[in-house]
Scaffold this motif. Structure first.
Motif, PDB file in Angstrom:
ATOM      1  N   HIS A  48       1.199  -1.289  -0.020  1.00  0.00           N
ATOM      2  CA  HIS A  48      -0.018  -0.451   0.021  1.00  0.00           C
ATOM      3  C   HIS A  48       0.902   1.395  -0.431  1.00  0.00           C
ATOM      4  O   HIS A  48       0.803   1.885   0.850  1.00  0.00           O
ATOM      5  CB  HIS A  48      -0.891  -0.078   1.552  1.00  0.00           C
ATOM      6  CG  HIS A  48      -1.454  -0.631   1.026  1.00  0.00           C
ATOM      7  ND1 HIS A  48      -2.876  -0.601   0.804  1.00  0.00           N
ATOM      8  CD2 HIS A  48      -1.967  -2.466   1.963  1.00  0.00           C
ATOM      9  CE1 HIS A  48      -3.661  -1.817   0.463  1.00  0.00           C
ATOM     10  NE2 HIS A  48      -2.837  -2.631   1.817  1.00  0.00           N
ATOM     11  N   SER A  49       2.079   1.628  -0.567  1.00  0.00           N
ATOM     12  CA  SER A  49       2.712   2.872  -1.487  1.00  0.00           C
ATOM     13  C   SER A  49       1.441   4.050  -1.093  1.00  0.00           C
ATOM     14  O   SER A  49       0.935   4.308  -2.265  1.00  0.00           O
ATOM     15  CB  SER A  49       3.305   2.653  -2.256  1.00  0.00           C
ATOM     16  OG  SER A  49       4.245   1.406  -2.351  1.00  0.00           O
ATOM     17  N   VAL A  50       1.987   4.807  -0.698  1.00  0.00           N
ATOM     18  CA  VAL A  50       1.761   6.670  -1.169  1.00  0.00           C
ATOM     19  C   VAL A  50       2.522   7.514  -0.915  1.00  0.00           C
ATOM     20  O   VAL A  50       3.441   7.180  -0.348  1.00  0.00           O
ATOM     21  CB  VAL A  50       0.908   6.651   0.614  1.00  0.00           C
ATOM     22  CG1 VAL A  50      -0.006   7.685   0.160  1.00  0.00           C
ATOM     23  CG2 VAL A  50      -0.999   5.622   0.515  1.00  0.00           C
ATOM     24  N   VAL A  51       2.319   8.254  -2.108  1.00  0.00           N
ATOM     25  CA  VAL A  51       3.425   9.368  -2.248  1.00  0.00           C
ATOM     26  C   VAL A  51       3.111  10.405  -1.308  1.00  0.00           C
ATOM     27  O   VAL A  51       2.576  10.688  -1.224  1.00  0.00           O
ATOM     28  CB  VAL A  51       3.565   9.345  -3.785  1.00  0.00           C
ATOM     29  CG1 VAL A  51       3.640   8.166  -4.918  1.00  0.00           C
ATOM     30  CG2 VAL A  51       2.546  10.169  -4.278  1.00  0.00           C
ATOM     31  N   ALA A  52       4.007  11.038  -1.226  1.00  0.00           N
ATOM     32  CA  ALA A  52       3.990  12.568  -0.703  1.00  0.00           C
ATOM     33  C   ALA A  52       2.725  13.083  -0.905  1.00  0.00           C
ATOM     34  O   ALA A  52       2.507  12.932  -2.007  1.00  0.00           O
ATOM     35  CB  ALA A  52       5.474  12.927  -0.736  1.00  0.00           C
ATOM     36  N   PHE A  53       2.341  13.794   0.157  1.00  0.00           N
ATOM     37  CA  PHE A  53       0.741  14.995  -0.034  1.00  0.00           C
ATOM     38  C   PHE A  53       1.392  15.945  -1.146  1.00  0.00           C
ATOM     39  O   PHE A  53       0.770  16.236  -2.162  1.00  0.00           O
ATOM     40  CB  PHE A  53       0.241  15.521   1.571  1.00  0.00           C
ATOM     41  CG  PHE A  53      -1.042  16.389   0.707  1.00  0.00           C
ATOM     42  CD1 PHE A  53      -1.620  14.966   0.150  1.00  0.00           C
ATOM     43  CD2 PHE A  53      -0.875  17.690   0.898  1.00  0.00           C
ATOM     44  CE1 PHE A  53      -2.924  16.492  -0.275  1.00  0.00           C
ATOM     45  CE2 PHE A  53      -2.158  18.066   0.599  1.00  0.00           C
ATOM     46  CZ  PHE A  53      -2.655  17.403   0.231  1.00  0.00           C
ATOM     47  N   SER A  54       2.981  16.603  -1.099  1.00  0.00           N
ATOM     48  CA  SER A  54       3.038  17.256  -1.583  1.00  0.00           C
ATOM     49  C   SER A  54       3.176  16.953  -2.955  1.00  0.00           C
ATOM     50  O   SER A  54       3.547  17.729  -4.042  1.00  0.00           O
ATOM     51  CB  SER A  54       4.737  17.490  -1.212  1.00  0.00           C
ATOM     52  OG  SER A  54       5.594  16.895  -1.174  1.00  0.00           O
ATOM     53  N   ASP A  55       4.010  15.495  -3.338  1.00  0.00           N
ATOM     54  CA  ASP A  55       3.851  15.251  -4.953  1.00  0.00           C
ATOM     55  C   ASP A  55       2.652  15.036  -5.386  1.00  0.00           C
ATOM     56  O   ASP A  55       1.946  15.282  -6.830  1.00  0.00           O
ATOM     57  CB  ASP A  55       4.469  13.842  -4.830  1.00  0.00           C
ATOM     58  CG  ASP A  55       5.308  13.421  -6.545  1.00  0.00           C
ATOM     59  OD1 ASP A  55       4.994  13.851  -6.834  1.00  0.00           O
ATOM     60  OD2 ASP A  55       4.734  12.199  -5.670  1.00  0.00           O
ATOM     61  N   VAL A  56       1.440  14.738  -4.956  1.00  0.00           N
ATOM     62  CA  VAL A  56       0.081  14.877  -5.541  1.00  0.00           C
ATOM     63  C   VAL A  56      -0.424  16.118  -5.452  1.00  0.00           C
ATOM     64  O   VAL A  56      -1.431  16.032  -6.388  1.00  0.00           O
ATOM     65  CB  VAL A  56      -1.045  14.117  -3.895  1.00  0.00           C
ATOM     66  CG1 VAL A  56      -2.032  14.149  -4.493  1.00  0.00           C
ATOM     67  CG2 VAL A  56      -0.477  12.705  -3.727  1.00  0.00           C
TER      68      VAL A  56
END
Length: 624
Positions: A49-57
């Motif tokens: 369950h990989s999630v990128v950083a919110f800044s990247d979103v």
């Protein structure tokens, strides 16, 4: 049934490590399963369950701002089309990273829903066979049903995804609908494909804001459908872009950006435009000799003449006469409503309790509608009527009955409510002296105006409401016990907004009333859900109005509440121990979000997530 038996045989082979039966799977699924097996993914295991950083979103959203604006509008339309199907609609970028979601609350609260969040990665190497990842890889619409998913834990889901292309044929993003396996499938898949095509057409209009956009098709009745070709042309006739149906219709012709309109169609650009600008449909031939009908859909500077899109081929929703015009999906409210119609039919006094702003008057008006009474709904704020005038206001008075009485007298509110409903709001504020008269009226349903000699019988449905504890007031002798028991024949307790399980539905309902069709993302709702909401629904309405005023686009996302409520920061809203561990971070965020939504109730959070209270406390202890 044959297809289902084939899937069963294929899954057995997959989980045993055997070869897949020939013809049991879609080729795209069989190939995906093999790739997943080649990198040693365990089909009975748990996907990453990989999630990128919110800044990247945020960066990805900004890079796809034009597509996102159009996509959120289409997602909102999809939400209305498949509502009630236990589903989630997601927008991903070209790499399969989720940017936004709009979902049914039941799905959002499920394990699958909590894993499809902004920033989550859905590439095949981590999530196995899934529609979003395969559509990104294959560049075409994909549907994965139930046990076609590589991981067995996804076997109860169906997901359908379609790529969104720009006019150069490059994938800009992905639109996905995921739902319970037993829900509608083929219909949903068709709607997703249509929504993706609508976004692509919208991008052509946006990119050609200062140019012409023409629609064309060999059959005139198809000009207003998604099958029509769209071609954007500069004011001097240079071709700027053509949509996918247009490319199919003009196959074999030089569809190179910058070529002239005359290289595609026999009619000269000037004569064609003259005919098109008259507002009619013209018939011209392309350079391959095929005849098409053409109409102008946009003139330069965004003067669009495209008819407004309507929801396709969907039956009208039949509204039940006894359905409330407010959200009532919370179990506590549902229980209250179960026997309400029968209580209203028996003319039982109904008492509504709840904090300020929970919707007590809305419930009272619903009781009036259920009763089927032909008379008026007459509300009276008991706290706003001076004590010395209360009896006169309710029961009326004759001319000159007392000092400062109205010269013409007054019939009273109870008489005005005859054959209707009398709503006693803030009933706890009724003066003690007046409570005796009100009790006598409830027992006899007779009223006698002050100064009058004759009593009159009336037929009135009584609904009372308060945000105070009447039982405690009875104990303190501030409210008559016999009046309390008379008013309390049928009790409705309205839960505070912070503890309602249908919070998302409340938000969407209010938004639809204030700004119909405005998309609200799941991330926005998650941000709102962290508030305490002391003003309840009344306060929520004000916050949403403020968000509508400050928004910079035609949707509401979490950025619209920066000054009102903490935003869910996907990369940092977790405990210190999980902040540097990507696989633990998403679970920690889930625990903390539910902890806030349950009014910081550790036991309830643990129960709803199936965790121990110790585990929950470990993740939320720094929020106390």
């Amino acid at each position: 049934m044959q297809h289902l038996s084939g899937i069963v045989r294929a899954r057995n082979a997959l989980e045993k490590g055997d070869r897949f039966p020939v013809g049991a799977l879609q080729p795209i699924v069989a190939d995906s399963w093999q790739r997943c097996r080649d990198i040693d993914l365990d089909p009975r295991g748990t996907p990453r369950h990989s999630v990128v950083a919110f800044s990247d979103v945020k960066r990805r959203r900004e890079a796809n701002a034009a597509m996102r604006l159009l996509a959120l509008a289409e997602m909102q339309l999809l939400h209305s089309q498949i509502a009630g199907s236990n589903f989630m609609i997601a927008l991903g970028d070209a790499e399969g990273i989720v940017l936004d979601t709009i979902s049914d609350q039941h799905f959002a609260d499920s394990d699958a829903g909590r894993s499809i969040i902004p920033g989550s990665m859905w590439n095949e190497s981590e999530r196995g066979t899934n529609a979003l990842g395969l559509a990104a890889m294959a560049g075409k619409p994909v549907a994965i049903y139930g046990r076609e998913h590589y991981f067995a834990c996804h076997g109860h889901l169906s997901c359908m995804a379609a790529p969104i292309f720009n006019s150069d044929g490059e994938v800009l993003g992905l639109l996905d609908a995921s739902c319970a396996h037993e829900a509608r499938q083929e219909h949903t898949h068709a709607l997703v494909r249509m929504a993706a095509a609508q976004i692509e057409n919208g991008l052509i209009y946006q990119d050609a804001s200062k140019s012409f956009v023409f629609a064309f098709h060999p059959r005139v009745e198809y000009l207003d459908t998604l099958s029509a070709g769209l071609i954007s042309v500069s004011l001097d006739g240079a071709v700027l872009s053509v949509n996918r149906p247009g490319k199919a219709l003009l196959q074999g012709l030089p569809l190179v950006s910058g070529n002239h309109f005359d290289s595609l169609f026999e009619a000269g650009f000037g004569p064609a435009v003259d005919g098109l600008l008259k507002g009619g449909v013209v018939r011209i031939r392309d350079r391959a000799g095929s005849s098409v009908f053409m109409v102008c859909r946009q003139i330069g500077e965004r003067r669009t003449v495209l008819p407004k899109r309507s929801s396709p081929s969907l039956p009208a929703l039949v509204r039940k006469e006894d359905a409330p015009d407010f959200v009532s999906d919370d179990p506590a409210i549902k229980r209250s409503l179960n026997d309400l119609a029968e209580a209203a039919a028996l003319c039982m006094p109904v008492h509504v309790t709840g904090e300020t702003g929970t919707g007590k008057e809305l419930m009272a008006r619903h009781v009036h509608r259920l009763s089927g009474r032909k008379g008026e709904f007459v509300p009276v704020n008991c706290g706003a009527v001076p004590e010395e005038l209360f009896i006169a206001e309710i029961f009326g008075h004759e001319r000159g009955a007392f000092t400062n009485a109205r010269a013409e007298g007054s019939p009273g509110l109870a008489r005005a409510a005859d054959r209707g409903t009398l709503f006693l709001d803030e009933v706890a504020d009724i003066p003690l002296a007046a409570q005796t008269s009100l009790l006598r009226f409830l027992d006899s349903m007779e009223i006698r105006a002050i100064g009058g000699q004759k009593a009159q019988k009336v037929d009135v449905q009584i609904v009372s409401a308060t945000n105070r504890d009447l039982e405690d007031m009875v104990a303190q002798r501030l409210f008559r016990a016999d009046l309390y028991y008379r008013l309390n024949a049928f009790l409705i307790r309205l839960p505070p907004l912070r503890s309602r399980t249908d919070f998302a539905s409340v938000v969407r309902h209010l938004m639809e009333k204030m700004a119909p069709g405005t998309p609200v993302t799941d991330a926005a709702i998650s941000a709102l859900a962290q508030r305490k909401w002391p003003g309840n629904i009344r306060e929520l309405r004000t916050v949403l109005q403020r968000a509508l005023a400050r928004r910079r686009a035609e949707y509401i996302d979490e950025g619209c509440f920066d000054d009102d409520t903490p935003v869910v920061q996907l990369s940092s809203d977790c405990c210190d121990d999980c902040r540097s561990r990507p696989l633990s971070r998403a679970k920690c965020q889930e625990i903390r979000l539910l902890y806030h939504r349950t009014d910081e109730n550790i036991s309830r959070t643990a129960r709803e997530l199936g965790l121990s209270r110790t585990t929950v406390y470990k993740h939320v202890r720094d929020t106390s």
